[in-house]
Design a protein around this motif. Structure first.
Motif, short mmCIF file in Angstrom:
data_model
loop_
_atom_site.label_atom_id
_atom_site.label_comp_id
_atom_site.label_asym_id
_atom_site.label_seq_id
_atom_site.Cartn_x
_atom_site.Cartn_y
_atom_site.Cartn_z
N LYS A 1 -83.25 27.16 7.33
CA LYS A 1 -84.15 28.26 7.68
C LYS A 1 -83.34 29.52 8.00
O LYS A 1 -82.24 29.44 8.53
CB LYS A 1 -85.00 27.89 8.90
CG LYS A 1 -85.92 26.71 8.70
CD LYS A 1 -87.08 27.05 7.79
CE LYS A 1 -88.05 25.88 7.69
NZ LYS A 1 -89.19 26.19 6.79
N THR B 1 -87.85 32.31 6.70
CA THR B 1 -87.78 31.88 5.31
C THR B 1 -86.93 30.63 5.17
O THR B 1 -86.18 30.26 6.07
CB THR B 1 -87.17 32.98 4.42
OG1 THR B 1 -85.80 33.21 4.83
CG2 THR B 1 -87.96 34.27 4.50
N ARG C 1 -83.95 29.23 2.80
CA ARG C 1 -82.94 29.75 1.88
C ARG C 1 -82.41 28.62 0.99
O ARG C 1 -82.21 27.49 1.45
CB ARG C 1 -81.80 30.36 2.68
CG ARG C 1 -80.66 30.95 1.86
CD ARG C 1 -79.64 31.54 2.81
NE ARG C 1 -78.50 32.12 2.12
CZ ARG C 1 -77.50 32.75 2.73
NH1 ARG C 1 -77.51 32.86 4.05
NH2 ARG C 1 -76.50 33.25 2.04
N TRP D 1 -84.83 33.02 -1.37
CA TRP D 1 -85.51 32.86 -0.09
C TRP D 1 -87.02 32.79 -0.35
O TRP D 1 -87.56 33.59 -1.13
CB TRP D 1 -85.25 34.03 0.83
CG TRP D 1 -83.88 34.15 1.40
CD1 TRP D 1 -83.51 33.85 2.69
CD2 TRP D 1 -82.68 34.65 0.77
NE1 TRP D 1 -82.17 34.12 2.88
CE2 TRP D 1 -81.63 34.61 1.72
CE3 TRP D 1 -82.41 35.12 -0.52
CZ2 TRP D 1 -80.35 35.02 1.43
CZ3 TRP D 1 -81.12 35.51 -0.82
CH2 TRP D 1 -80.10 35.47 0.14
N TYR D 2 -87.69 31.83 0.31
CA TYR D 2 -89.15 31.72 0.21
C TYR D 2 -89.74 31.67 1.62
O TYR D 2 -89.19 31.05 2.52
CB TYR D 2 -89.55 30.46 -0.57
CG TYR D 2 -89.19 30.54 -2.04
CD1 TYR D 2 -90.05 31.11 -2.96
CD2 TYR D 2 -87.95 30.07 -2.48
CE1 TYR D 2 -89.71 31.20 -4.30
CE2 TYR D 2 -87.59 30.16 -3.82
CZ TYR D 2 -88.47 30.72 -4.72
OH TYR D 2 -88.12 30.81 -6.05
N GLY D 3 -90.88 32.33 1.79
CA GLY D 3 -91.54 32.43 3.08
C GLY D 3 -92.31 31.18 3.46
O GLY D 3 -92.29 30.17 2.74
N SER E 1 -89.43 35.74 -1.29
CA SER E 1 -89.14 36.79 -0.32
C SER E 1 -87.86 37.56 -0.59
O SER E 1 -87.72 38.71 -0.13
CB SER E 1 -89.04 36.19 1.09
OG SER E 1 -90.23 35.51 1.43
#
Length: 227
Positions: free
Chosen positions: A162, A174, A176, A188-190, A196
């Motif tokens: 995270k 997010t 990573r 990176w995703y939220g 993101s």
């Protein structure tokens, strides 16, 4: 028993499509400013729209690198994807990579995903995902379809934990990931799987995508923080 199997199949299909649906902002748009080092070199936008059972995704990338007010590199990419039931059913792309033109066309067939591009014609696996990165399932793949040159890329993706990133002064939690193999980059995703950020090296400089303060983006950022 047949009815039970039918119900289970419907539930399984719904579970597969939920992550994809959750990754699409309520605003139906993702917009990034692209930085090369400290220099703003352009824009990357992803827009979504529903037409019946289909999800249409349009990608627009416009980049320009200048040196002493002289343009030394330009990049333009347009990508139209159609998704149905969580799978890619067609893709059309056009790219101008500093004067070099590329075109890609792909269609889902009974044999798999048929591709025609700069690397020739071939049939990719039916569940192939393109390198447009908005789909959070990108990090679960070992192969991706290159949306510029129309080739299969072998990749390996590892979670990096995270991470809090700052988006226009606001903090967003997010996940990573680090991708290696034919592609070397970080993603990176939220909280809901929304794309993101991305970072990669290009000719000795780091290129980083940052979500912008576009009003259409702000609502999705706030939704991510609420979760």
């Amino acid at each position: 028993m047949r009815k039970l199997f039918f119900v289970l199949a419907v539930l399984a299909a719904a579970m597969q499509t939920l992550p994809l649906a959750a990754a699409i902002p309520a605003t139906q748009k993702l917009a990034f400013e692209v930085l090369r080092g400290d220099a703003d070199i352009g824009r990357h936008e992803v827009t979504f729209r529903r037409e019946g059972e289909d999800l249409h995704v349009d990608v627009a990338i416009d980049l320009e690198v200048k040196l002493a007010f002289v343009t030394v590199f330009t990049y333009r990419h347009r990508n139209h994807e159609v998704w149905r039931d969580g799978k890619l059913v067609s893709i059309e792309t056009e790219t101008n990579d500093d004067g070099k033109e590329y075109k890609l066309s792909g269609r889902a067939t009974a044999e798999g995903f048929s591709v025609e591009g700069a690397s020739g014609s071939f049939v990719a696996p039916a569940g192939i995902i393109p390198t447009s990165y908005w789909n959070p399932s990108t990090v679960d793949q070992t192969q991706l379809l290159d949306t510029q040159k129309g080739r299969l890329l072998n990749v390996s993706v590892a979670p990096e934990g995270k991470e809090q990133i700052v988006v226009e002064g606001q903090s967003l939690t997010t996940q990573r990931y680090r991708m290696s193999g034919d592609l070397r980059l970080e993603l990176w995703y939220g909280p809901e799987g929304q794309w993101s950020r991305i970072a990669f090296d290009a000719k000795g400089s780091q290129v980083v995508y940052h979500l912008t303060s576009d009003p259409q983006i702000q609502a999705s950022l706030e939704a991510g923080q609420a979760n």
